[in-house]
Scaffold this motif. Structure first.
Motif, PDB file in Angstrom:
ATOM      1  N   TRP A 147      61.700  75.827  56.099  1.00  0.00           N
ATOM      2  CA  TRP A 147      62.120  75.585  54.722  1.00  0.00           C
ATOM      3  C   TRP A 147      62.931  74.304  54.584  1.00  0.00           C
ATOM      4  N   LYS A 148      63.725  73.950  55.587  1.00  0.00           N
ATOM      5  CA  LYS A 148      64.523  72.730  55.491  1.00  0.00           C
ATOM      6  C   LYS A 148      63.628  71.487  55.499  1.00  0.00           C
ATOM      7  N   ASP A 149      62.538  71.538  56.243  1.00  0.00           N
ATOM      8  CA  ASP A 149      61.605  70.414  56.252  1.00  0.00           C
ATOM      9  C   ASP A 149      60.842  70.334  54.934  1.00  0.00           C
ATOM     10  N   ALA A 150      60.486  71.489  54.385  1.00  0.00           N
ATOM     11  CA  ALA A 150      59.821  71.506  53.077  1.00  0.00           C
ATOM     12  C   ALA A 150      60.763  70.981  51.996  1.00  0.00           C
ATOM     13  N   TYR A 151      62.039  71.316  52.117  1.00  0.00           N
ATOM     14  CA  TYR A 151      63.041  70.837  51.163  1.00  0.00           C
ATOM     15  C   TYR A 151      63.150  69.316  51.207  1.00  0.00           C
ATOM     16  N   LYS A 152      63.195  68.755  52.406  1.00  0.00           N
ATOM     17  CA  LYS A 152      63.286  67.303  52.539  1.00  0.00           C
ATOM     18  C   LYS A 152      62.054  66.616  51.953  1.00  0.00           C
ATOM     19  N   LEU A 153      60.894  67.219  52.134  1.00  0.00           N
ATOM     20  CA  LEU A 153      59.670  66.666  51.569  1.00  0.00           C
ATOM     21  C   LEU A 153      59.722  66.703  50.043  1.00  0.00           C
ATOM     22  N   LEU A 154      60.244  67.789  49.503  1.00  0.00           N
ATOM     23  CA  LEU A 154      60.326  67.957  48.053  1.00  0.00           C
ATOM     24  C   LEU A 154      61.289  66.958  47.424  1.00  0.00           C
ATOM     25  N   ILE A 155      62.520  66.883  47.962  1.00  0.00           N
ATOM     26  CA  ILE A 155      63.521  66.012  47.342  1.00  0.00           C
ATOM     27  C   ILE A 155      63.264  64.535  47.620  1.00  0.00           C
ATOM     28  N   PRO A 158      63.965  59.685  40.812  1.00  0.00           N
ATOM     29  CA  PRO A 158      65.330  60.220  40.825  1.00  0.00           C
ATOM     30  C   PRO A 158      65.412  61.487  39.977  1.00  0.00           C
ATOM     31  N   ARG A 159      66.391  62.326  40.276  1.00  0.00           N
ATOM     32  CA  ARG A 159      66.551  63.580  39.565  1.00  0.00           C
ATOM     33  C   ARG A 159      67.881  63.577  38.807  1.00  0.00           C
ATOM     34  N   PRO A 160      67.872  63.949  37.524  1.00  0.00           N
ATOM     35  CA  PRO A 160      69.138  64.073  36.797  1.00  0.00           C
ATOM     36  C   PRO A 160      69.954  65.217  37.365  1.00  0.00           C
ATOM     37  N   ILE A 161      71.228  65.208  37.089  1.00  0.00           N
ATOM     38  CA  ILE A 161      72.142  66.196  37.675  1.00  0.00           C
ATOM     39  C   ILE A 161      72.739  67.068  36.587  1.00  0.00           C
ATOM     40  N   ALA A 162      72.563  68.370  36.739  1.00  0.00           N
ATOM     41  CA  ALA A 162      73.225  69.338  35.862  1.00  0.00           C
ATOM     42  C   ALA A 162      74.546  69.728  36.522  1.00  0.00           C
ATOM     43  N   PHE A 163      75.645  69.344  35.893  1.00  0.00           N
ATOM     44  CA  PHE A 163      76.971  69.686  36.396  1.00  0.00           C
ATOM     45  C   PHE A 163      77.382  70.945  35.628  1.00  0.00           C
ATOM     46  N   VAL A 164      77.191  72.100  36.245  1.00  0.00           N
ATOM     47  CA  VAL A 164      77.244  73.377  35.537  1.00  0.00           C
ATOM     48  C   VAL A 164      78.607  74.043  35.677  1.00  0.00           C
ATOM     49  N   SER A 165      79.227  74.303  34.536  1.00  0.00           N
ATOM     50  CA  SER A 165      80.456  75.096  34.533  1.00  0.00           C
ATOM     51  C   SER A 165      80.119  76.506  34.072  1.00  0.00           C
ATOM     52  N   SER A 166      80.716  77.478  34.761  1.00  0.00           N
ATOM     53  CA  SER A 166      80.432  78.887  34.487  1.00  0.00           C
ATOM     54  C   SER A 166      81.711  79.690  34.675  1.00  0.00           C
ATOM     55  N   ILE A 167      81.644  80.962  34.324  1.00  0.00           N
ATOM     56  CA  ILE A 167      82.821  81.812  34.388  1.00  0.00           C
ATOM     57  C   ILE A 167      82.400  83.219  34.792  1.00  0.00           C
ATOM     58  N   ASP A 168      83.224  83.881  35.611  1.00  0.00           N
ATOM     59  CA  ASP A 168      82.891  85.251  36.004  1.00  0.00           C
ATOM     60  C   ASP A 168      83.578  86.255  35.080  1.00  0.00           C
ATOM     61  N   LYS A 169      83.373  87.545  35.325  1.00  0.00           N
ATOM     62  CA  LYS A 169      83.879  88.567  34.417  1.00  0.00           C
ATOM     63  C   LYS A 169      85.396  88.674  34.421  1.00  0.00           C
ATOM     64  N   SER A 170      86.048  88.142  35.465  1.00  0.00           N
ATOM     65  CA  SER A 170      87.508  88.168  35.521  1.00  0.00           C
ATOM     66  C   SER A 170      88.131  86.922  34.916  1.00  0.00           C
ATOM     67  N   GLY A 171      87.291  85.968  34.490  1.00  0.00           N
ATOM     68  CA  GLY A 171      87.797  84.755  33.858  1.00  0.00           C
ATOM     69  C   GLY A 171      87.940  83.562  34.783  1.00  0.00           C
ATOM     70  N   ARG A 204      69.940  61.658  41.387  1.00  0.00           N
ATOM     71  CA  ARG A 204      69.989  62.043  42.792  1.00  0.00           C
ATOM     72  C   ARG A 204      68.710  61.613  43.484  1.00  0.00           C
ATOM     73  N   LEU A 205      68.853  61.037  44.654  1.00  0.00           N
ATOM     74  CA  LEU A 205      67.713  60.701  45.494  1.00  0.00           C
ATOM     75  C   LEU A 205      67.687  61.687  46.661  1.00  0.00           C
ATOM     76  N   ALA A 206      67.142  61.291  47.792  1.00  0.00           N
ATOM     77  CA  ALA A 206      67.132  62.169  48.962  1.00  0.00           C
ATOM     78  C   ALA A 206      68.413  61.988  49.767  1.00  0.00           C
ATOM     79  N   GLY A 207      68.734  62.987  50.582  1.00  0.00           N
ATOM     80  CA  GLY A 207      69.904  62.898  51.452  1.00  0.00           C
ATOM     81  C   GLY A 207      71.187  62.723  50.671  1.00  0.00           C
ATOM     82  N   GLN A 208      71.969  61.724  51.054  1.00  0.00           N
ATOM     83  CA  GLN A 208      73.259  61.455  50.418  1.00  0.00           C
ATOM     84  C   GLN A 208      73.165  60.345  49.368  1.00  0.00           C
ATOM     85  N   GLU A 209      71.954  59.950  49.016  1.00  0.00           N
ATOM     86  CA  GLU A 209      71.766  58.788  48.156  1.00  0.00           C
ATOM     87  C   GLU A 209      71.651  59.146  46.672  1.00  0.00           C
TER      88      GLU A 209
END
Length: 209
Positions: free
Chosen positions: A10-18, A23-36, A183-188
């Motif tokens: 799966w890690k090799d398939a992931y590298k092939l995919l990304i 480039p991929r846009p980034i969703a910076f997602v804020s969320s909250i649990d039931k305790s707040g 976002r690109l591949a790896g740390q780029e």
């Protein structure tokens, strides 16, 4: 070369995919649990779906190892709400800080030096420093396995959009002022507007686009 994904670890398939979808846009997602308690995390499997109703989606993969769900997904399952904060270059470092696997319950807003601001229609807070923020209510979650390398498709309906005043002109967002990153591949990563070009779509014979 031909590669069948089901023959790869799966890690090799992931590298092939990304390395292919970029480039991929980034969703910076804020969320909250039931305790707040809040969470804030970036996801680069993210896109829009349609405008009416305004729908978006992002995909949190399962954690490596036991294949546990990520905190963001668990929070959305509980609250049925989330915010997608669009990432401009000015908050890129803070976004990357929030990708750190902190212990559950860690206040990532505090760790990254970002400011919580109340949403209008939902409970999860927005990132004040983000220039565009999408308040979303959950429409559905589609699961694709429960093991490491698998993931979920989170589909949300946008119920409120917040845009910094200076960016919104004549019904359009000023891309140059937004300074989005991808976002690109790896740390780029990439600056989306460093070198752009224009291609005008041809109209159909009846004059419609």
């Amino acid at each position: 070369m031909k590669v069948q994904p089901n023959t790869l670890a799966w890690k090799d398939a992931y590298k092939l995919l990304i390395g292919s979808i970029l480039p991929r846009p980034i969703a910076f997602v804020s969320s909250i649990d039931k305790s707040g308690k809040t969470n804030l995390a970036p996801f680069s499997f993210f896109t829009g779906i349609c405008a009416d109703p305004m729908m978006v989606c992002f995909s949190p993969m399962r954690k490596a190892g036991a294949g546990d769900k990520k905190d963001t997904l668990l929070n959305i399952e509980e609250s049925k709400e989330f915010v997608i904060n669009i990432v401009g270059e000015k908050i890129a470092k803070q976004m990357n800080e929030c990708a750190t696997p902190f212990p559950k319950g860690t206040d990532k807003f505090l760790e990254a030096g970002l400011t919580k601001v109340e949403s209008e229609l939902i409970r999860p807070p927005r990132v004040k420093e983000s220039d565009v923020q999408l308040e979303c209510v959950l429409d559905q979650i589609v699961e694709f396995g429960d093991h490491e390398g698998s993931g979920s498709l989170v589909i949300g309906k946008v119920v409120m959009v917040h845009v910094r005043d200076e960016l919104y002109k004549d019904g359009k967002i000023d891309t140059e002022m937004l300074q989005p990153i991808g976002r690109l591949a790896g740390q780029e990563y990439t600056r989306s507007i460093t070198d752009t070009f224009t291609l005008r779509r041809k109209t159909s014979p009846d004059g419609k686009s």
